[in-house]
Design a protein around this motif. Structure first.
Motif, mmCIF file in Angstrom:
data_model
loop_
_atom_site.group_PDB
_atom_site.id
_atom_site.type_symbol
_atom_site.label_atom_id
_atom_site.label_comp_id
_atom_site.label_asym_id
_atom_site.label_seq_id
_atom_site.Cartn_x
_atom_site.Cartn_y
_atom_site.Cartn_z
ATOM 1 N N TYR A 47 17.871 36.588 -50.970
ATOM 2 C CA TYR A 47 18.375 37.134 -49.720
ATOM 3 C C TYR A 47 18.531 36.030 -48.683
ATOM 4 O O TYR A 47 17.752 35.070 -48.675
ATOM 5 C CB TYR A 47 17.385 38.157 -49.137
ATOM 6 N N ALA B 99 17.543 34.870 -45.216
ATOM 7 C CA ALA B 99 16.235 35.182 -44.639
ATOM 8 C C ALA B 99 15.995 34.391 -43.357
ATOM 9 O O ALA B 99 16.687 33.413 -43.079
ATOM 10 C CB ALA B 99 15.134 34.873 -45.649
ATOM 11 N N SER B 100 15.002 34.827 -42.615
ATOM 12 C CA SER B 100 14.526 34.065 -41.463
ATOM 13 C C SER B 100 13.031 34.304 -41.322
ATOM 14 O O SER B 100 12.546 35.400 -41.579
ATOM 15 C CB SER B 100 15.271 34.450 -40.181
ATOM 16 N N ASP C 206 9.361 34.907 -39.612
ATOM 17 C CA ASP C 206 8.866 35.724 -38.503
ATOM 18 C C ASP C 206 7.364 35.497 -38.411
ATOM 19 O O ASP C 206 6.632 35.795 -39.358
ATOM 20 C CB ASP C 206 9.182 37.193 -38.788
ATOM 21 N N ARG D 14 5.840 36.066 -42.071
ATOM 22 C CA ARG D 14 6.600 37.083 -42.781
ATOM 23 C C ARG D 14 8.037 36.589 -42.883
ATOM 24 O O ARG D 14 8.438 35.706 -42.140
ATOM 25 C CB ARG D 14 6.527 38.417 -42.032
ATOM 26 N N ARG E 41 12.025 37.858 -42.791
ATOM 27 C CA ARG E 41 13.019 38.912 -42.574
ATOM 28 C C ARG E 41 14.107 38.691 -43.617
ATOM 29 O O ARG E 41 14.725 37.631 -43.657
ATOM 30 C CB ARG E 41 13.583 38.829 -41.157
ATOM 31 N N TYR F 185 17.721 39.817 -45.299
ATOM 32 C CA TYR F 185 18.970 40.456 -44.899
ATOM 33 C C TYR F 185 19.822 40.733 -46.125
ATOM 34 O O TYR F 185 20.102 39.833 -46.910
ATOM 35 C CB TYR F 185 19.747 39.567 -43.926
ATOM 36 N N PHE G 100 15.044 48.936 -46.882
ATOM 37 C CA PHE G 100 15.864 48.177 -45.938
ATOM 38 C C PHE G 100 16.414 49.126 -44.883
ATOM 39 O O PHE G 100 16.821 50.245 -45.194
ATOM 40 C CB PHE G 100 17.024 47.477 -46.651
ATOM 41 N N LEU H 215 18.083 45.134 -43.174
ATOM 42 C CA LEU H 215 16.916 44.280 -42.925
ATOM 43 C C LEU H 215 15.655 44.891 -43.505
ATOM 44 O O LEU H 215 15.424 46.097 -43.383
ATOM 45 C CB LEU H 215 16.737 44.086 -41.421
ATOM 46 N N ARG H 216 14.840 44.032 -44.102
ATOM 47 C CA ARG H 216 13.491 44.407 -44.509
ATOM 48 C C ARG H 216 12.606 43.201 -44.260
ATOM 49 O O ARG H 216 12.972 42.073 -44.584
ATOM 50 C CB ARG H 216 13.435 44.790 -45.981
ATOM 51 N N THR H 217 11.431 43.406 -43.689
ATOM 52 C CA THR H 217 10.481 42.322 -43.439
ATOM 53 C C THR H 217 9.341 42.439 -44.439
ATOM 54 O O THR H 217 8.783 43.523 -44.623
ATOM 55 C CB THR H 217 9.956 42.387 -41.990
#
Length: 129
Positions: free
Chosen positions: A15, A17-18, A20, A27, A29, A31, A39, A48-50
């Motif tokens: 995915y 991602a970024s 957090d 964590r 994130r 996308y 999600f 989005l899912r964290t």
């Protein structure tokens, strides 16, 4: 596209991602572009899912690089068909000769048209695999 970015592999799928750091725990994130279990839709075609970073089997730091007028650059960001490129050659005289804008010591940038750059590619460096 803004650079740099991240990618993460979670449950066998890669995915965008970024990171957090909310709550003091790392964590990621994640996308997605299609609905998936857990999600939340945050915009048209954007989900989005964290998840805890520890649950990701791999994480990569991703940058986009290119050449402009024979010199190496990082693609800093894009706006339509224009790219904000940042010189990575380390030669202040060459940067000046290319007409780049000095934004701070050793950092030179310039907006160019996408069709002016060559050899654009992504570089993914493992953060954790």
């Amino acid at each position: 596209m803004s650079q740099p970015s991240y990618r993460a592999r979670w449950s066998g799928t890669d995915y965008e991602a970024s990171p957090d750091l909310a709550g003091g725990r790392l964590r990621m994130r994640l996308y997605g572009t299609a609905p998936a279990d857990g999600f939340e839709e945050i915009g048209p075609g954007r989900f989005l899912r964290t998840v805890p970073a520890a649950d990701c089997s791999a994480i990569w730091h991703v940058t986009t690089v290119c050449e402009w007028r024979g010199a190496p650059f990082l693609v800093h960001t894009t706006h339509g068909t224009r790219l904000l490129i940042e010189y990575t050659g380390g030669d202040a005289l060459q940067a000046a000769g290319l007409g780049l804008e000095r934004v701070e010591r050793g950092v030179y940038r310039l907006w160019v048209r996408r069709d002016e750059v060559m050899a654009m590619s992504e570089k993914a460096v493992p953060v954790r695999t």
